[in-house]
Design an enzyme around this catalytic site. Structure first.
Site, PDB file in Angstrom:
ATOM      1  N   CYS A 238     -57.209  72.800  20.359  1.00 49.80           N
ATOM      2  CA  CYS A 238     -56.514  73.590  21.386  1.00 49.80           C
ATOM      3  C   CYS A 238     -55.236  72.832  21.767  1.00 49.80           C
ATOM      4  O   CYS A 238     -54.752  71.997  21.000  1.00 49.80           O
ATOM      5  CB  CYS A 238     -57.409  73.880  22.589  1.00 49.80           C
ATOM      6  SG  CYS A 238     -58.003  72.420  23.480  1.00 49.80           S
TER       7      CYS A 238
ATOM      8  N   ASN B 270     -56.845  69.508  24.447  1.00 55.71           N
ATOM      9  CA  ASN B 270     -58.130  68.892  24.064  1.00 55.71           C
ATOM     10  C   ASN B 270     -58.933  68.438  25.284  1.00 55.71           C
ATOM     11  O   ASN B 270     -59.664  67.455  25.241  1.00 55.71           O
ATOM     12  CB  ASN B 270     -57.921  67.720  23.086  1.00 55.71           C
ATOM     13  CG  ASN B 270     -59.192  67.211  22.403  1.00 55.71           C
ATOM     14  OD1 ASN B 270     -59.281  66.045  22.044  1.00 55.71           O
ATOM     15  ND2 ASN B 270     -60.188  68.041  22.241  1.00 55.71           N
TER      16      ASN B 270
ATOM     17  N   CYS C 189     -60.009  71.345  27.692  1.00 57.63           N
ATOM     18  CA  CYS C 189     -60.735  72.525  28.185  1.00 57.63           C
ATOM     19  C   CYS C 189     -61.503  73.249  27.084  1.00 57.63           C
ATOM     20  O   CYS C 189     -62.726  73.245  27.062  1.00 57.63           O
ATOM     21  CB  CYS C 189     -59.772  73.515  28.853  1.00 57.63           C
ATOM     22  SG  CYS C 189     -58.931  72.845  30.305  1.00 57.63           S
ATOM     23  N   ARG C 190     -60.783  73.885  26.148  1.00 58.67           N
ATOM     24  CA  ARG C 190     -61.445  74.757  25.170  1.00 58.67           C
ATOM     25  C   ARG C 190     -62.065  74.013  23.994  1.00 58.67           C
ATOM     26  O   ARG C 190     -63.240  74.227  23.667  1.00 58.67           O
ATOM     27  CB  ARG C 190     -60.438  75.806  24.653  1.00 58.67           C
ATOM     28  CG  ARG C 190     -60.010  76.795  25.724  1.00 58.67           C
ATOM     29  CD  ARG C 190     -58.775  77.580  25.316  1.00 58.67           C
ATOM     30  NE  ARG C 190     -57.592  76.710  25.246  1.00 58.67           N
ATOM     31  CZ  ARG C 190     -56.389  77.093  24.853  1.00 58.67           C
ATOM     32  NH1 ARG C 190     -56.221  78.344  24.451  1.00 58.67           N
ATOM     33  NH2 ARG C 190     -55.373  76.256  24.858  1.00 58.67           N
ATOM     34  N   SER C 191     -61.277  73.173  23.312  1.00 65.16           N
ATOM     35  CA  SER C 191     -61.827  72.553  22.087  1.00 65.16           C
ATOM     36  C   SER C 191     -62.980  71.576  22.354  1.00 65.16           C
ATOM     37  O   SER C 191     -63.883  71.486  21.507  1.00 65.16           O
ATOM     38  CB  SER C 191     -60.723  71.915  21.232  1.00 65.16           C
ATOM     39  OG  SER C 191     -60.015  70.922  21.918  1.00 65.16           O
TER      40      SER C 191
ATOM     41  N   ASP D  35     -56.364  80.321  27.562  1.00 65.36           N
ATOM     42  CA  ASP D  35     -56.270  78.995  28.172  1.00 65.36           C
ATOM     43  C   ASP D  35     -56.759  79.090  29.620  1.00 65.36           C
ATOM     44  O   ASP D  35     -56.142  79.771  30.441  1.00 65.36           O
ATOM     45  CB  ASP D  35     -54.800  78.563  28.120  1.00 65.36           C
ATOM     46  CG  ASP D  35     -54.585  77.185  28.696  1.00 65.36           C
ATOM     47  OD1 ASP D  35     -55.512  76.635  29.317  1.00 65.36           O
ATOM     48  OD2 ASP D  35     -53.468  76.664  28.528  1.00 65.36           O
TER      49      ASP D  35
HETATM   50  P1  4NP Z   1     -56.851  73.256  26.635  1.00 68.66           P
HETATM   51  O1  4NP Z   1     -56.270  73.590  28.080  1.00 68.66           O
HETATM   52  O2  4NP Z   1     -55.712  73.454  25.646  1.00 68.66           O
HETATM   53  O3  4NP Z   1     -57.940  74.283  26.447  1.00 68.66           O
HETATM   54  O4  4NP Z   1     -57.360  71.853  26.690  1.00 68.66           O
HETATM   55  C1  4NP Z   1     -55.115  73.012  28.597  1.00 68.66           C
HETATM   56  C2  4NP Z   1     -55.185  71.791  29.212  1.00 68.66           C
HETATM   57  C3  4NP Z   1     -54.051  71.239  29.770  1.00 68.66           C
HETATM   58  C4  4NP Z   1     -52.846  71.907  29.694  1.00 68.66           C
HETATM   59  C5  4NP Z   1     -52.774  73.134  29.066  1.00 68.66           C
HETATM   60  C6  4NP Z   1     -53.916  73.671  28.505  1.00 68.66           C
HETATM   61  N1  4NP Z   1     -51.679  71.355  30.271  1.00 68.66           N
HETATM   62  O5  4NP Z   1     -50.630  72.004  30.248  1.00 68.66           O
HETATM   63  O6  4NP Z   1     -51.738  70.238  30.803  1.00 68.66           O
END
Ligand code: 4NP
Length: 153
Positions: A8, A11, A13-15, A122
């Site tokens: 993602c 790294n 939240c989702r992955s 997201d």
């Molecule tokens: P992820 O979510 O891609 O599912 O881990 C996010 C975590 C942090 C951010 C964006 C998406 N950020 O902009 O900090």
């Protein structure tokens, strides 16, 4: 041994959820599952506390994970690379060196609805609902992935 990488943006939240869920569904002696982010903002951090919580409710511990950035070497180290959304997919493809690299990259929700190119949204800026929604989507996708791996293994 099938080696699978979930990717993602952050790294956190989702992955990490995808990694934890898939690990819970496959035979560990014949599958390696890892995750990474296309961005480096959260390198070294634990998964987001909301991902940790929704995993825990479902009996999965993801607190052993630390965020890392996707690298070109991941094309060599993994057989299948699952992007959580179309932007992640494009960012991974942009790093690919050849057609062999490209052929390893898939959009994870195409396992559930082939050809629809849907994103795992997201959840970072939303509330707990978004994390429960992401969990459900990834649980469904990972069941399909695990069934294939466990059968082919
Ligand atoms: P992820 O979510 O891609 O599912 O881990 C996010 C975590 C942090 C951010 C964006 C998406 N950020 O902009 O900090």
């Amino acid at each position: 041994m099938t080696k699978i990488l979930m990717v993602c943006l952050g790294n956190i939240c989702r992955s990490p959820l995808a990694e934890g869920i898939l690990k819970s569904k496959v035979f560990s002696f014949k599958t390696i599952v890892d995750s990474a982010g296309t961005g480096a903002y959260h390198v070294g951090k634990l998964p987001d506390e909301r991902s940790i919580a929704v995993a825990k409710i479902n009996g999965i511990d993801i607190t052993d994970q630390k965020a890392r950035k996707f690298s070109v070497q991941d094309f060599d180290n993994f057989d299948l690379i699952y992007a959580m959304d179309t932007q992640n997919y494009r960012d991974i493809i942009a790093l690919s060196r050849n057609d062999v690299d490209k052929a390893k990259v898939y959009l994870i929700l195409n396992e559930v609805l082939p050809g629809e190119d849907l994103d795992v949204p997201d959840p970072y800026y939303g509330g707990d609902y978004g994390f429960r929604n992401v969990y459900k989507m990834l649980d469904e996708a990972c069941s399909i992935i695990a069934e294939k791996i466990n059968k082919n293994g």
